[in-house]
Design a protein around this motif. Structure first.
Motif, short mmCIF file in Angstrom:
data_model
loop_
_atom_site.label_atom_id
_atom_site.label_comp_id
_atom_site.label_asym_id
_atom_site.label_seq_id
_atom_site.Cartn_x
_atom_site.Cartn_y
_atom_site.Cartn_z
N THR A 99 0.84 -1.19 0.00
CA THR A 99 0.00 0.00 0.00
C THR A 99 0.87 1.25 0.00
OG1 THR A 99 -1.66 -1.18 1.30
CG2 THR A 99 -1.89 1.21 1.17
N TYR A 100 0.47 2.24 -0.76
CA TYR A 100 1.19 3.51 -0.83
C TYR A 100 0.83 4.37 0.38
CZ TYR A 100 2.84 7.99 -2.64
OH TYR A 100 3.50 9.19 -2.80
N VAL A 101 1.85 4.94 1.05
CA VAL A 101 1.61 5.83 2.19
C VAL A 101 2.43 7.11 2.07
CG1 VAL A 101 0.89 4.04 3.83
CG2 VAL A 101 3.35 4.57 3.57
N GLY A 102 2.84 7.45 0.85
CA GLY A 102 3.65 8.65 0.64
C GLY A 102 2.80 9.91 0.61
N VAL A 103 3.44 11.01 0.25
CA VAL A 103 2.77 12.32 0.26
C VAL A 103 3.13 13.11 -0.99
CG1 VAL A 103 2.72 12.43 2.79
CG2 VAL A 103 4.65 13.44 1.55
N ASP A 104 2.24 14.03 -1.35
CA ASP A 104 2.51 14.98 -2.42
C ASP A 104 2.90 16.33 -1.82
OD1 ASP A 104 2.14 13.48 -4.72
OD2 ASP A 104 -0.01 13.84 -4.79
N ASP A 105 3.82 17.00 -2.48
CA ASP A 105 4.31 18.31 -2.02
C ASP A 105 4.07 19.34 -3.12
OD1 ASP A 105 5.67 20.48 -1.07
OD2 ASP A 105 7.64 19.50 -0.93
N HIS A 106 3.13 20.25 -2.87
CA HIS A 106 2.90 21.35 -3.80
C HIS A 106 3.39 22.67 -3.24
CE1 HIS A 106 0.71 19.13 -6.86
NE2 HIS A 106 0.02 18.52 -5.92
N GLU A 107 4.08 22.62 -2.10
CA GLU A 107 4.64 23.83 -1.50
C GLU A 107 6.02 24.15 -2.08
OE1 GLU A 107 4.86 23.07 2.66
OE2 GLU A 107 2.72 22.55 2.84
N ILE A 108 6.69 23.14 -2.57
CA ILE A 108 8.09 23.27 -2.98
C ILE A 108 8.19 24.01 -4.32
CG2 ILE A 108 8.07 21.04 -4.17
CD1 ILE A 108 10.97 20.65 -3.13
N ASP A 109 9.21 24.87 -4.45
CA ASP A 109 9.46 25.52 -5.75
C ASP A 109 10.73 24.98 -6.39
OD1 ASP A 109 11.11 26.68 -3.84
OD2 ASP A 109 11.03 28.67 -4.73
N LEU A 110 11.77 24.71 -5.58
CA LEU A 110 13.02 24.17 -6.09
C LEU A 110 13.36 22.87 -5.37
CD1 LEU A 110 15.28 27.37 -6.30
CD2 LEU A 110 14.12 26.20 -8.19
N PHE A 111 13.42 21.79 -6.10
CA PHE A 111 13.83 20.51 -5.52
C PHE A 111 15.35 20.50 -5.39
CE2 PHE A 111 14.92 15.94 -6.00
CZ PHE A 111 14.29 15.48 -4.86
N GLU A 112 15.82 20.06 -4.24
CA GLU A 112 17.25 20.07 -3.93
C GLU A 112 17.86 21.45 -4.13
OE1 GLU A 112 19.42 16.91 -5.83
OE2 GLU A 112 18.45 15.38 -4.62
N GLY A 113 17.04 22.49 -3.98
CA GLY A 113 17.53 23.85 -4.04
C GLY A 113 17.89 24.36 -5.40
N GLN A 114 17.59 23.58 -6.49
CA GLN A 114 18.01 24.04 -7.81
C GLN A 114 17.10 23.62 -8.95
OE1 GLN A 114 21.76 22.30 -9.14
NE2 GLN A 114 21.52 20.57 -7.75
N PHE A 115 16.32 22.57 -8.81
CA PHE A 115 15.51 22.07 -9.91
C PHE A 115 14.08 22.61 -9.78
CE2 PHE A 115 18.72 18.81 -8.95
CZ PHE A 115 19.39 18.78 -10.17
N ALA A 116 13.64 23.40 -10.75
CA ALA A 116 12.28 23.93 -10.73
C ALA A 116 11.28 22.79 -10.87
CB ALA A 116 12.09 24.94 -11.86
N VAL A 117 10.27 22.77 -10.00
CA VAL A 117 9.28 21.69 -10.02
C VAL A 117 7.87 22.29 -10.00
CG1 VAL A 117 10.66 19.78 -9.15
CG2 VAL A 117 9.73 21.43 -7.54
N PRO A 118 7.44 22.85 -11.12
CA PRO A 118 6.10 23.45 -11.16
C PRO A 118 4.99 22.47 -10.89
CG PRO A 118 7.04 23.28 -13.37
CD PRO A 118 8.15 22.99 -12.41
N GLY A 119 5.24 21.19 -11.11
CA GLY A 119 4.24 20.16 -10.83
C GLY A 119 4.35 19.57 -9.45
N GLY A 120 5.22 20.15 -8.59
CA GLY A 120 5.40 19.63 -7.25
C GLY A 120 6.29 18.40 -7.23
N MET A 121 6.28 17.70 -6.10
CA MET A 121 7.07 16.47 -5.93
C MET A 121 6.26 15.45 -5.14
SD MET A 121 10.00 16.44 -7.43
CE MET A 121 10.73 14.98 -6.66
N ALA A 122 6.56 14.20 -5.37
CA ALA A 122 6.03 13.11 -4.56
C ALA A 122 7.16 12.50 -3.75
CB ALA A 122 5.40 12.04 -5.46
N TYR A 123 6.92 12.30 -2.47
CA TYR A 123 7.85 11.56 -1.62
C TYR A 123 7.17 10.23 -1.31
CZ TYR A 123 9.26 16.43 -1.05
OH TYR A 123 9.60 17.74 -1.28
N ASN A 124 7.67 9.18 -1.93
CA ASN A 124 6.97 7.90 -1.88
C ASN A 124 7.42 7.04 -0.71
OD1 ASN A 124 5.76 8.73 -4.23
ND2 ASN A 124 7.00 7.45 -5.58
N SER A 125 6.46 6.38 -0.12
CA SER A 125 6.70 5.43 0.96
C SER A 125 5.63 4.34 0.80
CB SER A 125 6.58 6.13 2.32
OG SER A 125 6.67 5.20 3.39
#
Length: 392
Positions: A8-34
């Protein structure tokens, strides 16, 4: 979200982030999967970013429905996947943490503890039995050093035929974001931006994966992959071996007053007229730098067009080339266009910056513009386009 009867997936979506790892623009947000694997014993696969610890713990509790997990498997210690390890271990005092030897050293540095009395060390081939009630839920660990950190492990669940692939096969974008360009575009930008330097290490892991019967891949970012897995593995093999993925020419330029831009655009027009299968033109000062890195690796031919600047090359061009060299740019054809008001020197500087790259074929035709393009420039561009078409 159920991946299978037991996973079962228990991860989260992140739409607050603008730069992943401080440098990659992520207009679609990020998923942190668990993920939670529920068998006779329960294993939770990886943590999430610090900002989402409460949500992650609530997701786990909802799936467990009163049961307590037996293991937290830590495949990768980068903070977007490890930040909530201590929170989990404090909440479930009977649980053990499974990780590589190096990961435990990192935990000590991060949390002040390596959970010494609760450790299960995972090395190549280490097996963890979760029970046999609904089939042999055996987790087998695969070391994946430098994909993309040295402590990384991957996990294969034999019963579900699932490969938990750590950061490999990940992509930018939250899971609830519908990517209009599909999987490959943001997966490619993610790969070459983050993992690209480590092609040899990725190749080594792909060889290990080839021996497994895999029905699904569960990465730490992006969607679970279960259909047409050969497509994803073939792309990773292409990227990790630094082969061009597509025929075509990528023209990357910097321009101060528009003359170098005009020259780059004219070359693109000539190439299209001569039947080049794909021509992409990007302004390095205004377009996403890592989209440009992605395109440089995607296509077999790269044209670098730059203004001469301070006895060298324009800063955005220097930065771009440094990104390519950092990521082992190779097996490509490269051509130069330079512009200079009185002493054009950009081509020489660009060539020097690329000296560390292997298997680069340099075009014999170098285009030099003295302030503004003229009839001589047009002739040079025709010659360069003919040469590049022969290389395609």
């Amino acid at each position: 979200m159920h991946i299978s009867d037991a996973v079962t997936y228990v991860g989260v979506d992140d739409h607050e982030i603008d730069l992943f790892e401080g440098q990659f623009a992520v207009p679609g947000g990020m998923a942190y999967n668990s993920y939670v694997i529920s068998a006779d014993k329960i294993a939770v696969m990886d943590s999430v970013d610090a900002r989402f610890g409460e949500q992650w713990m609530a997701n786990i509790a909802a799936v467990l429905d009163g049961r307590a997990p037996d293991y937290l498997v830590v495949q990768h210690m980068e903070m977007d996947h490890s930040a909530n390890i201590k929170r989990f271990m404090d909440a479930y005092p009977e649980a053990k943490v499974v990780a590589s030897k190096m990961a435990f050293t990192m935990m000590k540095n991060m949390f002040g503890t390596d959970f010494a009395d609760r450790q299960v060390t995972a090395a190549e081939g280490t097996v963890l039995e979760l029970g046999k009630t609904d089939g042999a839920h055996t987790l087998r660990f695969i070391t994946a050093p430098n994909v993309h950190w040295p402590e990384v492990i991957m996990t294969y669940d034999a019963a579900e035929k699932i490969l938990f692939s750590a950061d490999a096969f990940g992509k930018f974008g939250a899971l609830d974001y519908e990517d209009p360009e599909g999987w490959a575009c943001e997966a490619r930008r993610y790969y070459f931006g983050i993992v690209g330097k480590f092609g040899a290490q990725v190749q080594a892991v792909l060889k290990k994966a080839a021996a497994l019967d895999i029905a699904a891949v569960c990465p730490l970012h992006g969607p679970v992959l279960s259909d047409n897995l050969k497509v994803y593995f073939d792309l990773y093999d292409c990227w990790a071996s630094y082969r061009p993925e597509s025929k075509g020419v990528f023209i990357a330029y910097t321009s101060v007053y528009g003359n170098t831009k005009q020259t780059a655009d004219e070359l693109a027009r000539v190439l299209v007229a001569k039947g080049c299968p794909s021509v992409v033109v990007s302004d390095l000062a205004r377009e996403d730098m890592f989209e440009c890195v992605e395109d440089a690796f995607r296509y077999g031919t790269l044209v670098l067009a730059s203004t001469s600047y301070n006895g060298g090359v324009f800063p955005f061009m220097r930065t771009f080339i440094e990104h390519l060299v950092e990521r082992n740019y190779q097996k490509r054809t490269v051509a130069f266009i330079e512009n200079g008001s009185w002493a054009p020197c950009a081509a020489k500087t660009m060539a020097a910056l690329l000296e560390g790259c292997k298997d680069i074929t340099y075009a014999q035709t170098k285009v030099t513009v003295k302030i503004a393009p003229d009839a001589g420039t047009t002739a040079q561009l025709e010659s360069l386009a003919d040469e590049l078409m022969r290389s395609e």
